[in-house]
Design an enzyme around this catalytic site. Sequence first.
Site, PDB file in Angstrom:
ATOM      1  N   LYS A 202     -60.351  -1.971  62.165  1.00 53.44           N
ATOM      2  CA  LYS A 202     -60.760  -2.778  61.022  1.00 53.44           C
ATOM      3  C   LYS A 202     -62.260  -2.663  60.786  1.00 53.44           C
ATOM      4  O   LYS A 202     -62.707  -2.473  59.655  1.00 53.44           O
ATOM      5  CB  LYS A 202     -60.356  -4.245  61.247  1.00 53.44           C
ATOM      6  N   GLU A 208     -63.248   1.533  72.333  1.00 48.06           N
ATOM      7  CA  GLU A 208     -62.347   2.587  72.813  1.00 48.06           C
ATOM      8  C   GLU A 208     -61.945   3.522  71.676  1.00 48.06           C
ATOM      9  O   GLU A 208     -61.890   4.749  71.845  1.00 48.06           O
ATOM     10  CB  GLU A 208     -61.090   1.960  73.434  1.00 48.06           C
ATOM     11  N   GLY A 262     -54.152  -8.235  64.139  1.00 48.76           N
ATOM     12  CA  GLY A 262     -53.876  -6.911  64.681  1.00 48.76           C
ATOM     13  C   GLY A 262     -52.463  -6.749  65.209  1.00 48.76           C
ATOM     14  O   GLY A 262     -51.787  -5.756  64.947  1.00 48.76           O
ATOM     15  N   ARG A 263     -51.973  -7.752  65.953  1.00 46.29           N
ATOM     16  CA  ARG A 263     -50.639  -7.608  66.560  1.00 46.29           C
ATOM     17  C   ARG A 263     -49.521  -7.851  65.555  1.00 46.29           C
ATOM     18  O   ARG A 263     -48.346  -7.697  65.877  1.00 46.29           O
ATOM     19  CB  ARG A 263     -50.511  -8.556  67.753  1.00 46.29           C
ATOM     20  N   GLU A 348     -50.652 -12.383  73.676  1.00 48.65           N
ATOM     21  CA  GLU A 348     -51.945 -12.522  73.005  1.00 48.65           C
ATOM     22  C   GLU A 348     -51.904 -13.677  72.011  1.00 48.65           C
ATOM     23  O   GLU A 348     -52.924 -14.311  71.745  1.00 48.65           O
ATOM     24  CB  GLU A 348     -52.331 -11.217  72.304  1.00 48.65           C
ATOM     25  N   HIS A 379     -31.563  -0.446  87.926  1.00 52.32           N
ATOM     26  CA  HIS A 379     -31.879   0.228  89.183  1.00 52.32           C
ATOM     27  C   HIS A 379     -33.343   0.024  89.579  1.00 52.32           C
ATOM     28  O   HIS A 379     -33.856   0.745  90.428  1.00 52.32           O
ATOM     29  CB  HIS A 379     -31.553   1.716  89.072  1.00 52.32           C
ATOM     30  N   LYS A 507     -64.653  -7.675  76.083  1.00 51.60           N
ATOM     31  CA  LYS A 507     -65.376  -6.725  75.218  1.00 51.60           C
ATOM     32  C   LYS A 507     -66.884  -6.937  75.332  1.00 51.60           C
ATOM     33  O   LYS A 507     -67.662  -5.978  75.420  1.00 51.60           O
ATOM     34  CB  LYS A 507     -64.930  -6.897  73.767  1.00 51.60           C
TER      35      LYS A 507
END
Length: 540
Positions: A202, A208, A262-263, A348, A379, A507
Site C-alpha cells: 500500500k 520485506e 490487508g488480511r 491478526e 498421520h 517493524k
Amino acid sequence: MSALTESAAWRALTKLAAADRQTTTTARFEQDPDRARRYAAEACGLYLDYSKQRLGDDGLAALLALAEQQQVRGWIDRMFAGDVINATEQRAVGHVALRGAAAVMGGEPVAAAVDGELARMYAFADAVRSGEWRGATGETITDIVNIGIGGSDFGPRMIWEALSQNTLKPRAHYVSNVDGAQISLILCRLDPAKTLFVVTSKTFTTQETMANANAARRWLTAALGDAAVARHFAGVSTARKTTEAFGIAAANVFEFWDWVGGRYSLWSAVGLSAIIALGPERFRQLLAGAQAMDLHFRDAPLDRNLPVLMALFALWNNNFLGAASQVVVPYAQRLHRFVGWLQQLEMESNGKGVDRDGLPVDYPTTPIIWGDVGSNAQHAFFQLLHQGPAINPVDFILPIEAVHGYPDQQQLLIANCLAQSAALMRGKTAGQVRAELIAQGLSGEALEAAIPHRVFSGNRPSNTLLMPRLDAFHLGALCALYEHRTFALSVLWNINAFDQWGVELGKQLAREVVAAQADPAAAAALDPSTRLLLERVSAR
C-alpha cells in the site's frame, strides 16, 4: 470483572458449561434421533453440520442470547452501511464493497471506484494473457511473480493454488520472505524477457517487500536494462510518486483504499497476480461466491446464519469449554494454503488483549488457529486430537466432487473425513477395548495393561462443512464465511477486529536494528540482549 463476563448472558453460559460436563454428544444423539438434521444450516452451496458440537438446545439458545446482548445484528448492519467501525484508525471496513455488497464507505460512494479499478485489472489481465501485452523484447509473458507479504501474499497465493489445477500459462509465483533464498529459488527458473512482477504494498515502503522488489529489479535490469522496468513491473499501491520513482508506469499501478485491511484484501487489486494467472472470469466467480455469503450474513436470521453460528461455537469452545486452539482440516490438497490465510485473518484480527474501550479483557480472545490438509493430518497430529488431554475443536472442510481423474481416491478421502469426525465424537470405552482384545485372544495381565492405551475419551467437538466442489464460487463463499465468522467473534468479545497494532512494534524495532547494523553507535538504543546478539552476528 468486565461488563461482558458480568452480563446475564455470559453468566448463563457459565452455568450451562458446568452442566455440559455431565453429558456427552453421543448421549444427546440417543435422546434426539433427529439431532443431525436439526443441527445443520446451509447457504451459498455450503452445508454446515454442527451436530457434533458439545451443546444442546438450551446452550444454543443461550449463545444466541449472547449474540443479541452483544448487538451482533446491529454491528453487521453498521459494517454494510459503511460506518466507521475501526475506531482506533477511524476507518470504515469495506471488503464487502469490493464484492458489490455495499456501496458507501465512511459516507462516500465507492461502487464506481471499485468497478472502475476492477475493469482496469481485468483489461490488464486480458492483455497479458492474450499476448497483447509483451515484455521489453517483444516476448509474451509466461510467468507472474507477486512480491508482497502478509495479506498481500497469503490471499492471492491461496486462491491461485486452490484454483489453478488446469492453468498452464501464465504461471504465478509468490515471494514474501525477506530471506533471499526464496526469491533466488524462483528467479533462477525464469526468463527475464518473459516475466512480469507485481509489487504489492500500500505504501510501497514495506521493508520485506521492497527488499525483494529491489532484488527483482536488479535481476531484470542486469539482463534487459533500466528501460525494461516499465514493461515488466506492475504495482498495487496508493503511493503513486514512489511507484513512479521505482520505474513503474502510472498505467500499471492499481489502487486499493484505506478501508480495505490487508488480511481482507485479496478481493481488491491485491489479487491482481491471481487475476492474471487464473483469468478474470474465475475472479468474477470468486467475487460472486463471496457476495452471496455477504448477503446471507447480512440478511439471514442469527439462528440460521452460518458465520454467526460458527462464531458462537468457537466462543463456546474457547471461553466455556477451555479449548485454547482451533484446528482446521480441509480434505482437499488444493486448500493446503487455506490454513495459513486463515491464521492471519483470525489471529491478526482477534488476537487482542483490550476491548473497544481500551480496557483489559478478562477472558480469552482468539484461540490458536492451526491445521493441515487431510488425510496428511491424520498421520501427523490426530493422535493428539483423539487422545491428548486438551480439547482441540476441529473444522472439517470437505469438497464432495473430485476435480481430478481418480474417483476411487476421492471416495477414500471422503470416508476418512467422515470417519475422523465420528471418531472424535464417539471415542472408545474401556469396555469396548476389552471386548475387542479378548476377541483377539488377549487375557490376564497383558489384557489389563493394554486397555488404557487404547481408550479414546471421545466427546471432542467438531464442525463438518461440505462444499459441492472446490471451484471459484464456492471458494469465495468459504473465504467470506470465515471473514464474517472472525468479525462476529470480535463483536461477541467486544474487540476491534480491524486494527493490528501488535504487528507494528516488531517493524519499528527492526528498523532500529537495521540502523545499528549500518552504524554501531546506534546499537546503544537496543536492549542488552539484542545488542549482544547483534555483536555475535556481526563478528562472524
